[in-house]
Design a protein around this motif. Structure first.
Motif, PDB file in Angstrom:
ATOM      1  N   LEU A  97       0.974  -1.190  -0.027  1.00 55.91           N
ATOM      2  CA  LEU A  97       0.068  -0.068  -0.045  1.00 55.91           C
ATOM      3  C   LEU A  97       1.089   1.320   0.079  1.00 55.91           C
ATOM      4  N   SER A  98       0.755   2.079  -0.824  1.00 59.21           N
ATOM      5  CA  SER A  98       1.392   3.364  -0.947  1.00 59.21           C
ATOM      6  C   SER A  98       0.134   4.409  -0.715  1.00 59.21           C
ATOM      7  N   LEU A  99       0.202   4.884   0.622  1.00 57.49           N
ATOM      8  CA  LEU A  99      -1.068   5.662   1.245  1.00 57.49           C
ATOM      9  C   LEU A  99      -0.339   7.521   1.102  1.00 57.49           C
ATOM     10  N   SER A 100      -1.206   8.278   0.673  1.00 59.72           N
ATOM     11  CA  SER A 100      -1.202   9.809   0.678  1.00 59.72           C
ATOM     12  C   SER A 100      -2.305  10.050   1.879  1.00 59.72           C
ATOM     13  N   LEU A 101      -2.167  10.481   2.933  1.00 63.51           N
ATOM     14  CA  LEU A 101      -3.289  10.780   3.853  1.00 63.51           C
ATOM     15  C   LEU A 101      -3.328  12.406   3.985  1.00 63.51           C
ATOM     16  N   GLN A 102      -4.421  13.046   3.523  1.00 64.25           N
ATOM     17  CA  GLN A 102      -4.430  14.523   3.602  1.00 64.25           C
ATOM     18  C   GLN A 102      -5.363  14.923   4.537  1.00 64.25           C
ATOM     19  N   PHE A 103      -5.383  15.934   5.237  1.00 61.45           N
ATOM     20  CA  PHE A 103      -6.462  16.474   6.013  1.00 61.45           C
ATOM     21  C   PHE A 103      -6.949  17.900   5.776  1.00 61.45           C
ATOM     22  N   ALA A 104      -8.062  18.197   4.758  1.00 59.92           N
ATOM     23  CA  ALA A 104      -8.600  19.474   4.489  1.00 59.92           C
ATOM     24  C   ALA A 104      -9.260  19.884   5.754  1.00 59.92           C
ATOM     25  N   ASP A 105      -9.796  19.080   6.567  1.00 60.44           N
ATOM     26  CA  ASP A 105     -10.544  19.341   7.717  1.00 60.44           C
ATOM     27  C   ASP A 105      -9.710  18.474   8.876  1.00 60.44           C
ATOM     28  N   ALA A 106      -9.041  19.156   9.689  1.00 56.06           N
ATOM     29  CA  ALA A 106      -8.312  18.268  10.507  1.00 56.06           C
ATOM     30  C   ALA A 106      -8.861  18.083  12.009  1.00 56.06           C
ATOM     31  N   ARG A 107     -10.038  18.120  12.043  1.00 56.44           N
ATOM     32  CA  ARG A 107     -10.768  17.831  13.359  1.00 56.44           C
ATOM     33  C   ARG A 107     -10.498  16.352  13.908  1.00 56.44           C
ATOM     34  N   ARG A 165      -8.551  11.571   1.866  1.00 56.60           N
ATOM     35  CA  ARG A 165      -8.586  12.833   2.084  1.00 56.60           C
ATOM     36  C   ARG A 165      -9.751  13.183   2.890  1.00 56.60           C
ATOM     37  N   ILE A 166      -9.600  13.659   4.013  1.00 59.73           N
ATOM     38  CA  ILE A 166     -10.497  14.107   5.214  1.00 59.73           C
ATOM     39  C   ILE A 166     -11.101  15.598   4.756  1.00 59.73           C
ATOM     40  N   VAL A 167     -12.143  15.573   4.492  1.00 57.72           N
ATOM     41  CA  VAL A 167     -12.659  17.003   4.227  1.00 57.72           C
ATOM     42  C   VAL A 167     -13.945  17.650   4.964  1.00 57.72           C
ATOM     43  N   ASP A 168     -14.037  18.969   4.603  1.00 57.91           N
ATOM     44  CA  ASP A 168     -15.318  19.416   5.242  1.00 57.91           C
ATOM     45  C   ASP A 168     -16.649  18.932   4.520  1.00 57.91           C
ATOM     46  N   ALA A 169     -17.778  19.692   5.221  1.00 59.49           N
ATOM     47  CA  ALA A 169     -19.086  19.232   4.333  1.00 59.49           C
ATOM     48  C   ALA A 169     -19.103  20.056   3.051  1.00 59.49           C
ATOM     49  N   ASP A 170     -18.497  21.297   3.181  1.00 59.42           N
ATOM     50  CA  ASP A 170     -18.938  22.072   1.754  1.00 59.42           C
ATOM     51  C   ASP A 170     -17.935  21.317   0.711  1.00 59.42           C
ATOM     52  N   GLU A 171     -16.625  20.868   0.920  1.00 51.69           N
ATOM     53  CA  GLU A 171     -15.785  20.266  -0.149  1.00 51.69           C
ATOM     54  C   GLU A 171     -16.526  18.776  -0.534  1.00 51.69           C
ATOM     55  N   ALA A 172     -17.057  17.928   0.504  1.00 49.84           N
ATOM     56  CA  ALA A 172     -17.737  16.816   0.207  1.00 49.84           C
ATOM     57  C   ALA A 172     -18.987  16.940  -0.592  1.00 49.84           C
ATOM     58  N   ARG A 173     -19.751  18.077  -0.180  1.00 48.93           N
ATOM     59  CA  ARG A 173     -20.924  18.461  -0.901  1.00 48.93           C
ATOM     60  C   ARG A 173     -20.539  18.844  -2.518  1.00 48.93           C
ATOM     61  N   ALA A 174     -19.744  19.472  -2.748  1.00 47.74           N
ATOM     62  CA  ALA A 174     -19.389  19.927  -4.048  1.00 47.74           C
ATOM     63  C   ALA A 174     -18.777  18.764  -4.805  1.00 47.74           C
ATOM     64  N   LEU A 175     -18.148  17.914  -4.271  1.00 45.12           N
ATOM     65  CA  LEU A 175     -17.616  16.572  -4.975  1.00 45.12           C
ATOM     66  C   LEU A 175     -18.857  15.618  -5.410  1.00 45.12           C
ATOM     67  N   ASN A 176     -19.724  15.421  -4.196  1.00 43.18           N
ATOM     68  CA  ASN A 176     -20.921  14.670  -4.444  1.00 43.18           C
ATOM     69  C   ASN A 176     -21.875  15.231  -5.531  1.00 43.18           C
ATOM     70  N   ARG A 177     -21.933  16.566  -5.757  1.00 37.58           N
ATOM     71  CA  ARG A 177     -22.763  17.351  -6.788  1.00 37.58           C
ATOM     72  C   ARG A 177     -22.411  17.267  -8.093  1.00 37.58           C
ATOM     73  N   ASP A 178     -20.917  17.400  -8.034  1.00 29.82           N
ATOM     74  CA  ASP A 178     -20.293  17.384  -9.320  1.00 29.82           C
ATOM     75  C   ASP A 178     -20.040  16.045 -10.055  1.00 29.82           C
ATOM     76  N   TYR A 179     -19.756  14.980  -9.228  1.00 27.83           N
ATOM     77  CA  TYR A 179     -19.253  13.812  -9.900  1.00 27.83           C
ATOM     78  C   TYR A 179     -20.490  12.732  -9.571  1.00 27.83           C
ATOM     79  N   ARG A 180     -21.660  12.937  -8.715  1.00 24.42           N
ATOM     80  CA  ARG A 180     -22.842  12.101  -8.779  1.00 24.42           C
ATOM     81  C   ARG A 180     -24.084  12.673  -8.942  1.00 24.42           C
ATOM     82  N   GLY A 181     -24.135  13.952  -9.198  1.00 25.63           N
ATOM     83  CA  GLY A 181     -25.309  14.795  -9.201  1.00 25.63           C
ATOM     84  C   GLY A 181     -26.335  14.776  -8.080  1.00 25.63           C
ATOM     85  N   LYS A 182     -25.500  14.707  -6.719  1.00 27.52           N
ATOM     86  CA  LYS A 182     -26.310  14.493  -5.672  1.00 27.52           C
ATOM     87  C   LYS A 182     -25.950  15.555  -4.751  1.00 27.52           C
TER      88      LYS A 182
END
Length: 171
Positions: free
Chosen positions: A5-15, A42-59
């Protein structure tokens, strides 16, 4: 031998950074891998998750985990995006430890990255749930599809049937 496993762990939301040390995340992911993998988590906040879900899944809502799989052979290559506030809210509603819920969602996302699908094939959904359960129990964690008995203060509804839970999970 466990897959590499090659793992990149990113925290846009560090809570939850302290709950997700690299070695723990890698252990959870490796348990679900059947092939070598290059994964970004990648751990993200609600805004980024919503934008990705909307843009890539239409939800147009923030979902718990999104899997972007790019290759399955010869190495699994994927991005797993988890929405910290959604994961936290779900864990609290289910009476789960937040880290344990992250473990389940990382296992779930890793299975999607390898081609497992619960949205289009009921037989595969059941097989995927069984595999998720086995991986989680093998890690010494909860079975995410066992009937959940909520604490007395949270007794609202019975556990959702497996097929409905599977349909409600995000890819």
């Amino acid at each position: 031998m466990k897959p590499a496993l090659s793992l990149s762990l990113q925290f846009a939301d560090a809570r939850h950074r302290q709950l997700l040390p690299r070695h723990r995340v890698a252990r959870w992911l490796r348990a679900a891998l059947q092939a070598d993998a290059e994964l970004t988590v990648r751990i993200v906040d609600a805004d980024e998750a919503r934008a990705l879900n909307r843009d890539y899944r239409g939800k147009d809502y923030a979902t718990n985990v999104l899997t972007f799989d790019y290759a399955r052979e010869p190495v699994v290559v994927a991005d797993l995006v988890l929405a910290a506030p959604v994961v936290e809210a779900e864990a609290q509603a289910l009476g789960l430890d937040i880290a344990a819920h992250y473990a389940h969602l990382l296992v779930h996302g890793a299975l999607h990255a390898q081609g497992w699908d619960h949205e289009h094939d009921e037989a595969q959904a059941q097989a995927m749930e069984a595999l998720e359960s086995a991986v989680m129990v093998g890690l010494g964690l909860h079975d995410p599809y066992a009937a959940v008995v909520p604490p007395p203060a949270r007794r609202r509804a019975q556990a959702m049937p497996r097929s409905k839970r599977a349909a409600s999970r995000a890819k």
